[in-house]
Design a protein around this motif. Structure first.
Motif, PDB file in Angstrom:
ATOM      1  N   HIS A   3       0.841  -1.192   0.000  1.00  0.00           N
ATOM      2  CA  HIS A   3       0.000   0.000   0.000  1.00  0.00           C
ATOM      3  C   HIS A   3       0.883   1.251   0.000  1.00  0.00           C
ATOM      4  O   HIS A   3       1.783   1.387   0.823  1.00  0.00           O
ATOM      5  N   HIS A   7       3.401   1.767  -8.262  1.00  0.00           N
ATOM      6  CA  HIS A   7       3.115   0.498  -8.917  1.00  0.00           C
ATOM      7  C   HIS A   7       3.441   0.525 -10.401  1.00  0.00           C
ATOM      8  O   HIS A   7       3.909  -0.467 -10.966  1.00  0.00           O
ATOM      9  N   ALA A  74      -0.082   2.063  -5.702  1.00  0.00           N
ATOM     10  CA  ALA A  74      -0.833   0.889  -5.253  1.00  0.00           C
ATOM     11  C   ALA A  74      -1.525   1.212  -3.934  1.00  0.00           C
ATOM     12  O   ALA A  74      -0.930   1.810  -3.046  1.00  0.00           O
ATOM     13  N   VAL A  75      -2.792   0.851  -3.842  1.00  0.00           N
ATOM     14  CA  VAL A  75      -3.548   0.992  -2.591  1.00  0.00           C
ATOM     15  C   VAL A  75      -4.319  -0.298  -2.345  1.00  0.00           C
ATOM     16  O   VAL A  75      -4.664  -1.009  -3.286  1.00  0.00           O
ATOM     17  N   ASP A  76      -4.561  -0.572  -1.090  1.00  0.00           N
ATOM     18  CA  ASP A  76      -5.238  -1.825  -0.742  1.00  0.00           C
ATOM     19  C   ASP A  76      -6.696  -1.855  -1.202  1.00  0.00           C
ATOM     20  O   ASP A  76      -7.200  -2.910  -1.560  1.00  0.00           O
ATOM     21  N   ASP A  77      -7.383  -0.708  -1.169  1.00  0.00           N
ATOM     22  CA  ASP A  77      -8.816  -0.673  -1.482  1.00  0.00           C
ATOM     23  C   ASP A  77      -9.141   0.636  -2.195  1.00  0.00           C
ATOM     24  O   ASP A  77      -9.401   1.649  -1.549  1.00  0.00           O
ATOM     25  N   ILE A  78      -9.115   0.621  -3.516  1.00  0.00           N
ATOM     26  CA  ILE A  78      -9.336   1.835  -4.304  1.00  0.00           C
ATOM     27  C   ILE A  78     -10.716   2.441  -4.049  1.00  0.00           C
ATOM     28  O   ILE A  78     -10.869   3.664  -4.042  1.00  0.00           O
ATOM     29  N   GLY A 103      -5.968  -4.588 -12.663  1.00  0.00           N
ATOM     30  CA  GLY A 103      -6.455  -4.144 -11.366  1.00  0.00           C
ATOM     31  C   GLY A 103      -7.608  -3.177 -11.489  1.00  0.00           C
ATOM     32  O   GLY A 103      -8.202  -3.019 -12.552  1.00  0.00           O
ATOM     33  N   ARG A 104      -7.928  -2.534 -10.386  1.00  0.00           N
ATOM     34  CA  ARG A 104      -9.015  -1.557 -10.324  1.00  0.00           C
ATOM     35  C   ARG A 104      -8.359  -0.189 -10.150  1.00  0.00           C
ATOM     36  O   ARG A 104      -7.586   0.020  -9.217  1.00  0.00           O
ATOM     37  N   THR A 120      -5.806  -0.647  -7.115  1.00  0.00           N
ATOM     38  CA  THR A 120      -5.662  -1.890  -6.365  1.00  0.00           C
ATOM     39  C   THR A 120      -5.271  -2.927  -7.408  1.00  0.00           C
ATOM     40  O   THR A 120      -6.096  -3.295  -8.256  1.00  0.00           O
TER      41      THR A 120
END
Length: 124
Positions: A3, A7, A74-78, A103-104, A120
């Protein structure tokens, strides 16, 4: 990918061939073109590891967009990042969307006015 880490980066430019030649010579990148629904996306690699992408800015269909590098964090929960953006002074410019196998992704304007991609990443 953890996180908050960088990315991916991609170059949106008007002369893809010139950019490919420049970064191949300057950085030692190799290039592999991937057909996409709107055109071609070039994946740049160093030592057989993908490091960046290059695309024709005309394929984005965004009038008056200038050539630029876009960084994706990068993030755990977009979806949570987007929901929390206004409280932190940021604006969601493009709501989260899915890119199969990637990814999202969402586009955010931070409180200082800079645009950054956040995503994410897909598992694997």
């Amino acid at each position: 990918m953890s996180h908050g880490s960088i990315h991916w980066s991609e170059l949106c430019c008007q002369n893809v061939d010139a950019a490919k030649a420049y970064y191949a010579q300057t950085c030692g990148w190799t290039m592999a073109d991937m057909p996409m629904p709107t055109g071609t996306y070039t994946v740049c690699s160093l030592n057989d590891q993908p490091v960046a992408g290059i695309m024709d800015i005309a394929e984005l269909d965004v009038p008056d967009m200038m050539p630029h590098w876009m960084t994706y964090l990068a993030v755990d929960d977009i979806d949570k990042v987007c929901a929390d953006a206004p409280a932190g002074g940021a604006t969601v410019m493009r709501a989260p969307f899915d890119v199969p196998g990637v990814g999202r992704i969402a586009m955010i304007k931070d409180p200082g006015g800079a645009v950054v991609g956040m995503m994410t990443p897909a598992a694997g």
